[in-house]
Write a protein that holds these residues in place. Structure first.
Motif, PDB file in Angstrom:
ATOM      1  N   ALA A 102       0.785  -1.296   0.049  1.00  0.00           N
ATOM      2  CA  ALA A 102       0.098  -0.002  -0.063  1.00  0.00           C
ATOM      3  C   ALA A 102       0.861   1.411   0.138  1.00  0.00           C
ATOM      4  CB  ALA A 102      -0.856   0.175   1.243  1.00  0.00           C
ATOM      5  N   GLY A 103       0.383   2.259  -0.602  1.00  0.00           N
ATOM      6  CA  GLY A 103       1.069   3.367  -0.467  1.00  0.00           C
ATOM      7  C   GLY A 103       0.971   4.187   0.886  1.00  0.00           C
ATOM      8  N   ILE A 104       2.018   5.141   1.160  1.00  0.00           N
ATOM      9  CA  ILE A 104       2.310   5.778   2.196  1.00  0.00           C
ATOM     10  C   ILE A 104       1.207   6.888   2.113  1.00  0.00           C
ATOM     11  CG2 ILE A 104       3.744   7.306   3.485  1.00  0.00           C
ATOM     12  CD1 ILE A 104       6.117   6.009   2.181  1.00  0.00           C
ATOM     13  N   GLU A 105       0.531   6.995   3.481  1.00  0.00           N
ATOM     14  CA  GLU A 105      -0.775   7.859   3.305  1.00  0.00           C
ATOM     15  C   GLU A 105      -0.107   9.235   3.467  1.00  0.00           C
ATOM     16  OE1 GLU A 105      -4.398   8.753   6.501  1.00  0.00           O
ATOM     17  OE2 GLU A 105      -3.234   6.935   6.585  1.00  0.00           O
ATOM     18  N   LYS A 106      -0.665  10.327   2.929  1.00  0.00           N
ATOM     19  CA  LYS A 106      -0.393  11.606   2.835  1.00  0.00           C
ATOM     20  C   LYS A 106      -0.292  12.195   4.052  1.00  0.00           C
ATOM     21  CE  LYS A 106       0.701  12.358  -1.451  1.00  0.00           C
ATOM     22  NZ  LYS A 106       0.692  11.132  -2.406  1.00  0.00           N
ATOM     23  N   GLN A 107       0.455  12.920   4.673  1.00  0.00           N
ATOM     24  CA  GLN A 107       0.513  13.637   6.022  1.00  0.00           C
ATOM     25  C   GLN A 107      -0.004  14.920   5.840  1.00  0.00           C
ATOM     26  OE1 GLN A 107       3.541  12.638   8.658  1.00  0.00           O
ATOM     27  NE2 GLN A 107       4.471  11.339   6.929  1.00  0.00           N
ATOM     28  N   ILE A 108       0.059  15.683   4.843  1.00  0.00           N
ATOM     29  CA  ILE A 108      -0.528  17.104   4.802  1.00  0.00           C
ATOM     30  C   ILE A 108      -1.670  17.146   3.669  1.00  0.00           C
ATOM     31  CG2 ILE A 108       0.035  19.321   4.023  1.00  0.00           C
ATOM     32  CD1 ILE A 108       3.272  18.403   4.513  1.00  0.00           C
ATOM     33  N   ALA A 109      -2.663  17.807   3.995  1.00  0.00           N
ATOM     34  CA  ALA A 109      -3.831  17.940   3.455  1.00  0.00           C
ATOM     35  C   ALA A 109      -3.569  18.778   1.853  1.00  0.00           C
ATOM     36  CB  ALA A 109      -4.982  18.633   4.162  1.00  0.00           C
ATOM     37  N   ALA A 110      -4.166  18.218   0.689  1.00  0.00           N
ATOM     38  CA  ALA A 110      -3.874  18.891  -0.605  1.00  0.00           C
ATOM     39  C   ALA A 110      -5.020  20.195  -0.653  1.00  0.00           C
ATOM     40  CB  ALA A 110      -4.102  17.910  -1.792  1.00  0.00           C
ATOM     41  N   VAL A 111      -4.760  21.029  -1.510  1.00  0.00           N
ATOM     42  CA  VAL A 111      -5.585  22.095  -1.878  1.00  0.00           C
ATOM     43  C   VAL A 111      -7.001  21.453  -2.364  1.00  0.00           C
ATOM     44  CG1 VAL A 111      -3.964  23.801  -2.190  1.00  0.00           C
ATOM     45  CG2 VAL A 111      -4.751  22.697  -4.090  1.00  0.00           C
ATOM     46  N   LYS A 112      -7.945  22.047  -2.176  1.00  0.00           N
ATOM     47  CA  LYS A 112      -9.235  21.217  -2.603  1.00  0.00           C
ATOM     48  C   LYS A 112      -9.673  22.139  -3.891  1.00  0.00           C
ATOM     49  CE  LYS A 112     -11.553  22.304   1.235  1.00  0.00           C
ATOM     50  NZ  LYS A 112     -10.655  22.548   2.343  1.00  0.00           N
ATOM     51  N   ASN A 154      -9.309  25.954  -6.884  1.00  0.00           N
ATOM     52  CA  ASN A 154      -8.469  26.987  -7.205  1.00  0.00           C
ATOM     53  C   ASN A 154      -8.180  28.192  -6.327  1.00  0.00           C
ATOM     54  OD1 ASN A 154      -7.995  25.607  -9.783  1.00  0.00           O
ATOM     55  ND2 ASN A 154      -9.824  26.852 -10.765  1.00  0.00           N
ATOM     56  N   ALA A 155      -9.308  28.443  -5.481  1.00  0.00           N
ATOM     57  CA  ALA A 155      -8.941  29.441  -4.360  1.00  0.00           C
ATOM     58  C   ALA A 155      -7.740  29.011  -3.336  1.00  0.00           C
ATOM     59  CB  ALA A 155     -10.146  29.848  -3.664  1.00  0.00           C
ATOM     60  N   GLU A 156      -8.005  27.742  -3.116  1.00  0.00           N
ATOM     61  CA  GLU A 156      -6.872  27.341  -2.072  1.00  0.00           C
ATOM     62  C   GLU A 156      -5.254  27.201  -2.821  1.00  0.00           C
ATOM     63  OE1 GLU A 156      -7.745  23.677   0.229  1.00  0.00           O
ATOM     64  OE2 GLU A 156      -9.346  24.522   1.166  1.00  0.00           O
ATOM     65  N   LYS A 157      -5.285  26.799  -4.121  1.00  0.00           N
ATOM     66  CA  LYS A 157      -4.033  26.787  -4.840  1.00  0.00           C
ATOM     67  C   LYS A 157      -3.599  28.391  -4.920  1.00  0.00           C
ATOM     68  CE  LYS A 157      -0.879  24.859  -7.300  1.00  0.00           C
ATOM     69  NZ  LYS A 157      -1.354  24.027  -8.471  1.00  0.00           N
ATOM     70  N   GLU A 174      -4.239  30.503  -2.855  1.00  0.00           N
ATOM     71  CA  GLU A 174      -3.717  31.050  -1.640  1.00  0.00           C
ATOM     72  C   GLU A 174      -2.299  30.443  -1.208  1.00  0.00           C
ATOM     73  OE1 GLU A 174      -3.250  32.565   2.523  1.00  0.00           O
ATOM     74  OE2 GLU A 174      -4.300  33.298   0.377  1.00  0.00           O
ATOM     75  N   ALA A 175      -2.086  29.429  -1.701  1.00  0.00           N
ATOM     76  CA  ALA A 175      -0.759  28.574  -1.278  1.00  0.00           C
ATOM     77  C   ALA A 175       0.373  29.169  -1.839  1.00  0.00           C
ATOM     78  CB  ALA A 175      -0.827  27.056  -1.924  1.00  0.00           C
ATOM     79  N   TYR A 176       0.046  29.596  -3.369  1.00  0.00           N
ATOM     80  CA  TYR A 176       1.167  30.268  -4.171  1.00  0.00           C
ATOM     81  C   TYR A 176       1.413  31.527  -3.401  1.00  0.00           C
ATOM     82  CZ  TYR A 176       2.606  27.682  -8.425  1.00  0.00           C
ATOM     83  OH  TYR A 176       3.331  27.224  -9.121  1.00  0.00           O
ATOM     84  N   ARG A 177       0.287  32.407  -3.040  1.00  0.00           N
ATOM     85  CA  ARG A 177       0.456  33.777  -2.639  1.00  0.00           C
ATOM     86  C   ARG A 177       1.413  33.713  -1.165  1.00  0.00           C
ATOM     87  NH1 ARG A 177      -0.804  36.663   1.522  1.00  0.00           N
ATOM     88  NH2 ARG A 177      -2.062  35.104   2.485  1.00  0.00           N
ATOM     89  N   LYS A 178       0.901  32.502  -0.582  1.00  0.00           N
ATOM     90  CA  LYS A 178       1.597  32.345   0.924  1.00  0.00           C
ATOM     91  C   LYS A 178       3.194  32.021   0.619  1.00  0.00           C
ATOM     92  CE  LYS A 178       1.591  31.721   5.435  1.00  0.00           C
ATOM     93  NZ  LYS A 178       1.106  32.594   6.305  1.00  0.00           N
ATOM     94  N   GLN A 179       3.386  30.969  -0.263  1.00  0.00           N
ATOM     95  CA  GLN A 179       4.855  30.580  -0.556  1.00  0.00           C
ATOM     96  C   GLN A 179       5.728  31.623  -1.160  1.00  0.00           C
ATOM     97  OE1 GLN A 179       5.649  28.358   1.320  1.00  0.00           O
ATOM     98  NE2 GLN A 179       3.522  27.406   1.677  1.00  0.00           N
ATOM     99  N   LEU A 180       5.183  32.453  -1.965  1.00  0.00           N
ATOM    100  CA  LEU A 180       5.923  33.543  -2.748  1.00  0.00           C
ATOM    101  C   LEU A 180       6.158  34.514  -1.696  1.00  0.00           C
ATOM    102  CD1 LEU A 180       4.093  33.913  -6.197  1.00  0.00           C
ATOM    103  CD2 LEU A 180       6.658  33.502  -5.950  1.00  0.00           C
ATOM    104  N   GLY A 181       5.284  34.816  -0.960  1.00  0.00           N
ATOM    105  CA  GLY A 181       5.561  35.753   0.181  1.00  0.00           C
ATOM    106  C   GLY A 181       6.801  35.296   1.086  1.00  0.00           C
ATOM    107  N   ARG A 182       6.817  33.943   1.408  1.00  0.00           N
ATOM    108  CA  ARG A 182       7.736  33.238   2.270  1.00  0.00           C
ATOM    109  C   ARG A 182       9.034  33.426   1.313  1.00  0.00           C
ATOM    110  NH1 ARG A 182       5.254  28.382   4.510  1.00  0.00           N
ATOM    111  NH2 ARG A 182       4.956  29.548   6.539  1.00  0.00           N
ATOM    112  N   TYR A 183       9.043  33.078   0.094  1.00  0.00           N
ATOM    113  CA  TYR A 183      10.180  33.094  -0.902  1.00  0.00           C
ATOM    114  C   TYR A 183      10.884  34.546  -0.690  1.00  0.00           C
ATOM    115  CZ  TYR A 183      12.976  33.783  -4.895  1.00  0.00           C
ATOM    116  OH  TYR A 183      13.963  33.984  -6.050  1.00  0.00           O
ATOM    117  N   ARG A 184      10.102  35.572  -0.644  1.00  0.00           N
ATOM    118  CA  ARG A 184      10.663  36.943  -0.789  1.00  0.00           C
ATOM    119  C   ARG A 184      11.500  37.417   0.554  1.00  0.00           C
ATOM    120  NH1 ARG A 184       6.154  37.921  -4.242  1.00  0.00           N
ATOM    121  NH2 ARG A 184       4.844  38.284  -2.557  1.00  0.00           N
TER     122      ARG A 184
END
Length: 209
Positions: free
Chosen positions: A2-12, A14-17, A19-29
């Motif tokens: 069996a595959g290893i169960e994912k430990q982190i919830a995926a985006v559900k 486009n809005a969450e996607k 938000e993920a990009y906005r958050k990580q681009l801010g963290r990158y800067r």
């Protein structure tokens, strides 16, 4: 097994996607401004991989943008043929699209085919693919994929051998390498946006999400 169960919830959605990009681009800067270059490199690597996956999605290679398998029945056989070429012995092997190198090779081979093929292919998918590729910067994409290969090797050296690397040598290039990686991700993104604009390939091939 069996595959290893994912430990982190995926985006559900486009809005969450977004938000993920906005958050990580801010963290990158912030990471770049504060010289946390290893964190910045992790984010850049994730963005390159995500943009390559999205490219494959919009050329009809995947059912979903986060799908690790080449399982779209309308395109699977043709894309496998382009990936493996004339190597019949390798044709029966699996294509693991979880690997960034596999994503790169599949995209590179489709681009090279479109650049070299003359005329209009008889197969509908190839005809649509070639037509849409004519609106992209194929030369720029091929060059960028080559640059990503070199960048990825540098990243692997850092990740897997940091404590065996000369500190001065690491510090001399780390920031510029991170920034170059972000430029590669942004260029791939510009080409994804061109494919996404009318979503022609998926629409004409009637590929559902």
């Amino acid at each position: 097994m069996a595959g290893i169960e994912k430990q982190i919830a995926a985006v559900k959605d486009n809005a969450e996607k977004q938000e993920a990009y906005r958050k990580q681009l801010g963290r990158y800067r912030r990471a770049l401004n504060n010289e946390f270059y290893f964190e910045a490199m992790l984010i850049v690597y994730a963005m390159i991989e995500d943009r390559l996956r999205s490219f494959l999605y919009y050329i009809g290679a995947l059912h979903k943008a986060d799908d690790p398998k080449l399982n779209v029945k309308q395109t699977k056989a043709i894309l496998r043929r382009l990936y493996f070429g004339s190597d019949e012995a390798a044709f029966g092997q699996k294509m693991d699209l979880r690997q960034i190198s596999t994503k790169e090779k599949l995209i590179r081979n489709t681009l090279t085919w479109a650049l070299e093929y003359e005329g209009i292919p008889e197969e509908t998918y190839l005809a649509v693919l070639k037509s849409e590729y004519e609106g992209l910067d194929i030369g720029g994409l091929l060059t960028t994929l080559d640059q990503i290969d070199i960048w990825r090797e540098y990243r692997n050296e850092i990740i897997h051998g940091l404590l065996n690397k000369n500190v001065t040598s690491v510090d001399a290039e780390l920031k510029s390498k991170v920034e170059a990686g972000m430029e590669y991700a942004r260029f791939i993104d510009s080409q994804v946006k061109a494919l996404k604009k009318k979503n022609v390939i998926r629409n004409k091939m009637k590929i559902k999400r």
